[in-house]
Design a protein around this motif. Structure first.
Motif, PDB file in Angstrom:
ATOM      1  N   GLN A  16       0.478  -1.163  -0.252  1.00 55.71           N
ATOM      2  CA  GLN A  16      -0.063   0.103  -0.167  1.00 55.71           C
ATOM      3  C   GLN A  16       0.862   1.290   0.017  1.00 55.71           C
ATOM      4  O   GLN A  16       0.525   2.595  -0.740  1.00 55.71           O
ATOM      5  N   ASP A  25      -8.374  -2.537  -4.899  1.00 54.69           N
ATOM      6  CA  ASP A  25      -9.742  -2.199  -4.518  1.00 54.69           C
ATOM      7  C   ASP A  25      -9.573  -4.223  -3.418  1.00 54.69           C
ATOM      8  O   ASP A  25     -10.579  -4.345  -2.771  1.00 54.69           O
ATOM      9  N   LYS A  26      -9.064  -4.603  -3.986  1.00 55.49           N
ATOM     10  CA  LYS A  26      -9.741  -6.279  -3.228  1.00 55.49           C
ATOM     11  C   LYS A  26      -8.398  -6.360  -2.473  1.00 55.49           C
ATOM     12  O   LYS A  26      -8.393  -7.008  -1.603  1.00 55.49           O
ATOM     13  N   ASP A  27      -7.072  -5.394  -3.545  1.00 54.31           N
ATOM     14  CA  ASP A  27      -6.321  -5.794  -1.597  1.00 54.31           C
ATOM     15  C   ASP A  27      -6.782  -4.812  -0.421  1.00 54.31           C
ATOM     16  O   ASP A  27      -6.415  -5.467   0.941  1.00 54.31           O
ATOM     17  N   ALA A  28      -7.322  -3.615  -0.659  1.00 50.92           N
ATOM     18  CA  ALA A  28      -7.719  -2.607  -0.059  1.00 50.92           C
ATOM     19  C   ALA A  28      -9.467  -3.385   1.102  1.00 50.92           C
ATOM     20  O   ALA A  28      -9.029  -3.840   2.228  1.00 50.92           O
ATOM     21  N   ASP A  29      -9.959  -4.360   0.546  1.00 45.61           N
ATOM     22  CA  ASP A  29     -10.857  -5.500   0.572  1.00 45.61           C
ATOM     23  C   ASP A  29      -9.852  -6.805   1.911  1.00 45.61           C
ATOM     24  O   ASP A  29     -10.301  -6.830   2.672  1.00 45.61           O
ATOM     25  N   ASN A  30      -9.206  -7.191   1.136  1.00 47.37           N
ATOM     26  CA  ASN A  30      -8.305  -7.506   1.818  1.00 47.37           C
ATOM     27  C   ASN A  30      -7.277  -7.956   3.733  1.00 47.37           C
ATOM     28  O   ASN A  30      -7.546  -8.121   4.527  1.00 47.37           O
ATOM     29  N   GLU A  32      -8.625  -4.962   4.814  1.00 48.08           N
ATOM     30  CA  GLU A  32      -9.580  -4.953   5.948  1.00 48.08           C
ATOM     31  C   GLU A  32      -9.913  -5.814   6.437  1.00 48.08           C
ATOM     32  O   GLU A  32     -10.043  -6.146   7.789  1.00 48.08           O
ATOM     33  N   GLY A  33     -10.890  -7.241   5.706  1.00 41.38           N
ATOM     34  CA  GLY A  33     -10.711  -8.354   6.477  1.00 41.38           C
ATOM     35  C   GLY A  33      -9.688  -9.184   7.280  1.00 41.38           C
ATOM     36  O   GLY A  33      -9.732 -10.026   8.165  1.00 41.38           O
TER      37      GLY A  33
END
Length: 202
Positions: A16, A25-30, A32-33
């Motif tokens: 990041q 966006d997939k990295d960001a969601d990952n 966060e999870g």
């Protein structure tokens, strides 16, 4: 499990902050999870006395399943038996998987039995604790389980029918790729035995 999640979070945060890498966006969601999962783990650990934090076999198995990582089963003794069984029942695998009655020769059944024993011995090294907790847990293997394993090895091994010899199809080191494939199947099998979830549903 906590350490593994922390490592993954660190890797994502480094990506990041790196201007030369695309943080999707997939990295960001990952990310966060993973951070949410870490919080859950820490909350649960706070509820448990420190003396129980020592990693045990059952905890290692559960965390490996959740993190989709293989358990390092000692399967070196299974490799030769797997190769021999793969050759012996190559033409019968699909029929065995379908649950059809297959007339196996004595030699074929001996190869299957040998592999079952090898797999059970490897698996039970990580299942002793499970058996002591649940008397209903039994590491029993049927021919269909062996057929399932043989089918899963299709992207690792290939039989040359003209010579009767095996060829490795994997791009990885030969024995290592087979070892990993066996470990992966054992992890699925043991977890299925513990939870009652069908192996083919995983």
């Amino acid at each position: 499990m906590k350490d593994s999640i922390k490592t993954e979070i660190t890797t994502l945060k480094e990506k990041q902050s790196d201007v030369d890498k695309e943080f999707t966006d997939k990295d960001a969601d990952n990310l966060e999870g993973k951070e949410m999962l870490l919080k859950c783990i820490e909350i649960q650990l706070d509820k448990i006395s420190t003396k129980y934090h020592t990693v045990n076999q059952l905890a290692s198995l559960a965390s490996s399943i959740i993190l989709n990582k293989n358990i390092e089963y000692a399967v070196n003794n299974c490799i030769a038996a797997t190769k021999e069984c793969f050759i012996a029942i190559y033409d019968n695998v699909l029929l065995i998987l379908k649950g059809e009655v297959v007339q196996l020769t004595k030699e074929q059944q001996e190869k299957i039995t040998c592999l079952k024993t090898s797999l059970k011995n490897a698996a039970m090294m990580s299942c002793v604790e499970v058996e002591s907790v649940s008397s209903s847990f039994k590491m029993t293997l049927g021919n269909k389980h062996i057929g399932d394993l043989m089918f899963s090895l299709g992207n690792v091994l290939q039989l040359d029918k003209k010579t009767g010899r095996l060829k490795y199809r994997s791009y990885r080191e030969n024995e290592k790729s087979l070892k990993v494939a066996i470990q992966k199947y054992l992890t699925k099998l043991v977890w299925a035995r513990m939870t009652g979830v069908a192996v083919d549903a995983m």
